[in-house]
Design a protein around this motif. Structure first.
Motif, short mmCIF file in Angstrom:
data_model
loop_
_atom_site.label_atom_id
_atom_site.label_comp_id
_atom_site.label_asym_id
_atom_site.label_seq_id
_atom_site.Cartn_x
_atom_site.Cartn_y
_atom_site.Cartn_z
N GLU A 146 0.87 -1.18 0.00
CA GLU A 146 0.00 0.00 0.00
C GLU A 146 0.90 1.22 0.00
OE1 GLU A 146 -2.91 0.00 3.06
OE2 GLU A 146 -3.68 -2.00 2.59
N PHE A 147 1.06 1.84 -1.18
CA PHE A 147 2.00 2.95 -1.29
C PHE A 147 1.61 3.84 -2.47
CE2 PHE A 147 3.83 -0.43 -3.92
CZ PHE A 147 4.16 0.23 -5.09
N THR A 148 2.24 5.00 -2.51
CA THR A 148 2.09 5.91 -3.65
C THR A 148 3.47 6.24 -4.20
OG1 THR A 148 2.16 7.90 -2.27
CG2 THR A 148 -0.01 6.94 -2.72
N LYS A 149 3.52 6.46 -5.51
CA LYS A 149 4.75 6.85 -6.19
C LYS A 149 4.39 7.86 -7.27
CE LYS A 149 9.02 6.95 -7.47
NZ LYS A 149 10.06 7.56 -6.59
N GLN A 150 5.00 9.04 -7.19
CA GLN A 150 4.70 10.08 -8.17
C GLN A 150 5.38 9.77 -9.49
OE1 GLN A 150 5.80 14.02 -6.95
NE2 GLN A 150 4.75 15.01 -8.66
N LEU A 179 8.56 -13.82 -6.98
CA LEU A 179 9.10 -13.78 -8.33
C LEU A 179 8.35 -12.74 -9.14
CD1 LEU A 179 10.99 -14.96 -10.50
CD2 LEU A 179 9.21 -16.66 -11.00
N LEU A 180 9.09 -11.78 -9.72
CA LEU A 180 8.52 -10.73 -10.55
C LEU A 180 8.91 -10.97 -12.00
CD1 LEU A 180 9.51 -7.64 -8.34
CD2 LEU A 180 7.43 -9.03 -8.19
N LEU A 181 7.93 -10.90 -12.90
CA LEU A 181 8.17 -11.14 -14.32
C LEU A 181 7.62 -9.96 -15.11
CD1 LEU A 181 6.84 -14.84 -14.47
CD2 LEU A 181 9.18 -14.10 -14.00
N ASP A 182 8.48 -9.28 -15.87
CA ASP A 182 8.04 -8.14 -16.67
C ASP A 182 8.00 -8.55 -18.14
OD1 ASP A 182 7.34 -5.68 -17.59
OD2 ASP A 182 9.14 -4.63 -16.93
N THR A 201 14.35 -1.33 -6.75
CA THR A 201 15.09 -0.47 -7.68
C THR A 201 14.48 0.93 -7.74
OG1 THR A 201 13.77 -1.29 -9.56
CG2 THR A 201 15.83 -2.42 -9.09
N VAL A 202 13.25 1.06 -7.27
CA VAL A 202 12.57 2.35 -7.12
C VAL A 202 11.96 2.38 -5.72
CG1 VAL A 202 10.61 3.75 -7.89
CG2 VAL A 202 12.07 2.62 -9.58
N SER A 203 11.99 3.54 -5.08
CA SER A 203 11.43 3.67 -3.73
C SER A 203 10.10 4.40 -3.78
CB SER A 203 12.39 4.45 -2.83
OG SER A 203 13.58 3.73 -2.63
N PRO A 204 9.09 3.89 -3.08
CA PRO A 204 7.81 4.61 -3.02
C PRO A 204 7.96 5.92 -2.27
CG PRO A 204 7.80 2.74 -1.52
CD PRO A 204 9.08 2.64 -2.31
N PRO A 254 -2.59 -0.56 -20.12
CA PRO A 254 -1.89 0.09 -21.25
C PRO A 254 -0.47 0.47 -20.89
CG PRO A 254 -3.49 1.58 -20.24
CD PRO A 254 -3.72 0.25 -19.60
N SER A 255 0.34 0.71 -21.91
CA SER A 255 1.72 1.16 -21.71
C SER A 255 1.73 2.48 -20.95
CB SER A 255 2.42 1.34 -23.06
OG SER A 255 2.51 0.11 -23.75
N GLY A 256 2.68 2.62 -20.04
CA GLY A 256 2.80 3.86 -19.29
C GLY A 256 1.82 4.01 -18.15
N SER A 257 1.16 2.92 -17.76
CA SER A 257 0.13 3.01 -16.72
C SER A 257 0.69 2.82 -15.31
CB SER A 257 -0.97 1.98 -16.97
OG SER A 257 -0.44 0.66 -16.96
N GLY A 258 1.97 2.39 -15.20
CA GLY A 258 2.57 2.20 -13.88
C GLY A 258 2.88 0.76 -13.54
N LYS A 259 2.72 -0.16 -14.51
CA LYS A 259 2.91 -1.58 -14.22
C LYS A 259 4.35 -1.90 -13.82
CE LYS A 259 1.56 -3.12 -18.24
NZ LYS A 259 1.45 -1.78 -18.91
N THR A 260 5.31 -1.46 -14.64
CA THR A 260 6.71 -1.76 -14.33
C THR A 260 7.17 -1.00 -13.10
OG1 THR A 260 7.23 -2.28 -16.64
CG2 THR A 260 9.06 -1.67 -15.23
N THR A 261 6.69 0.22 -12.90
CA THR A 261 7.04 0.96 -11.69
C THR A 261 6.59 0.21 -10.45
OG1 THR A 261 6.91 3.09 -12.84
CG2 THR A 261 6.72 3.14 -10.45
N PHE A 262 5.42 -0.41 -10.53
CA PHE A 262 4.93 -1.20 -9.40
C PHE A 262 5.91 -2.34 -9.09
CE2 PHE A 262 2.09 -4.75 -7.93
CZ PHE A 262 1.85 -4.23 -6.66
#
Length: 216
Positions: free
Chosen positions: A5-9, A149-152, A46-49, A31-39
């Motif tokens: 449960e987090f937010t990321k700008q 396990l995360l799969l992109d 590799t990214v901090s909320p 869709p592309s650019g919706s935040g899937k990979t950021t999640f």
């Protein structure tokens, strides 16, 4: 149990994650650019909320006001969309990269035999096919015995026959290892065939879809 449960700008909107999963396969679509990979990147470290909390099995990965858990301490396996194999390393060296200084464990031998890449261990990435690279990257992600396990987009660059084989291998590994698997895909058909649940992300908002009725 994974709880996030987090937010990321992001440049166009905020990713607002509200997500829980157990030992299942969950497909993330949208869709592309919706935040899937950021999640995925927030889960991997590799990214901090910006705000909120991520925990897995009671271990806190990130918490508002606290220091994030180091990537190497999270026990998260990550298969990147482009596989990200080291070109100067053999298949064996790539797979064992996360286990420095250790002899090859028995579970790695079993894994490479299951994935059909045992004969390729001394080859380099440029000497193997796309499907073999995918299975090498999957073996590397699993070599450390991850708790998640995360799969992109793991099958996006594969032909139909190789995609089917790799998907079946993934489902067999999940059945045997019983670890949570979170898979980003643009293919709703792939999501339906592989996952126990489907979650859609659009402009940073998450919503679970009925798996039989899901559509992009």
């Amino acid at each position: 149990m994974l709880k996030a449960e987090f937010t990321k700008q992001l440049p166009e909107f905020d990713l607002q994650a509200e997500f829980k999963m157990d030992r299942e396969i969950v497909a993330i679509v949208g869709p592309s650019g919706s935040g899937k990979t950021t999640f995925l990147n927030c889960l991997a470290g590799t990214v901090s909320p910006d705000m909120g909390r991520i925990e897995l099995g009671g271990r806190v990965f990130a918490e508002e006001g606290g220091k994030p858990l180091r990537i190497q301490d999270r026990r998260v396996g990550y298969l990147f969309q482009d596989y990200a194999l080291f070109p100067h390393m053999t298949v064996r060296e790539n797979i064992l990269f996360g286990l420095p200084g250790q002899p090859e464990p028995s579970h790695v031998r079993e894994l490479t035999e299951l994935l059909g890449i045992r004969p390729l261990m001394d080859k380099y990435p440029h000497e193997i096919s796309g499907g073999e690279k995918q299975r090498t990257a999957l073996a590397r992600a699993l070599a450390m015995k991850p708790e998640l396990l995360l799969l992109d987009e793991p099958f996006s660059a594969l032909d139909d026959e190789t995609r089917l084989r790799c998907r079946n291998e993934l489902m067999r590994i999940h059945r045997d290892w019983q670890i949570p698997v979170l898979m980003v895909t643009h293919s709703m058909d792939e999501a339906r065939r592989t996952a126990d649940r489907i979650v859609r992300i659009e402009k940073g908002r998450m919503a679970e879809l009925p798996i039989r009725e899901a559509s992009l």
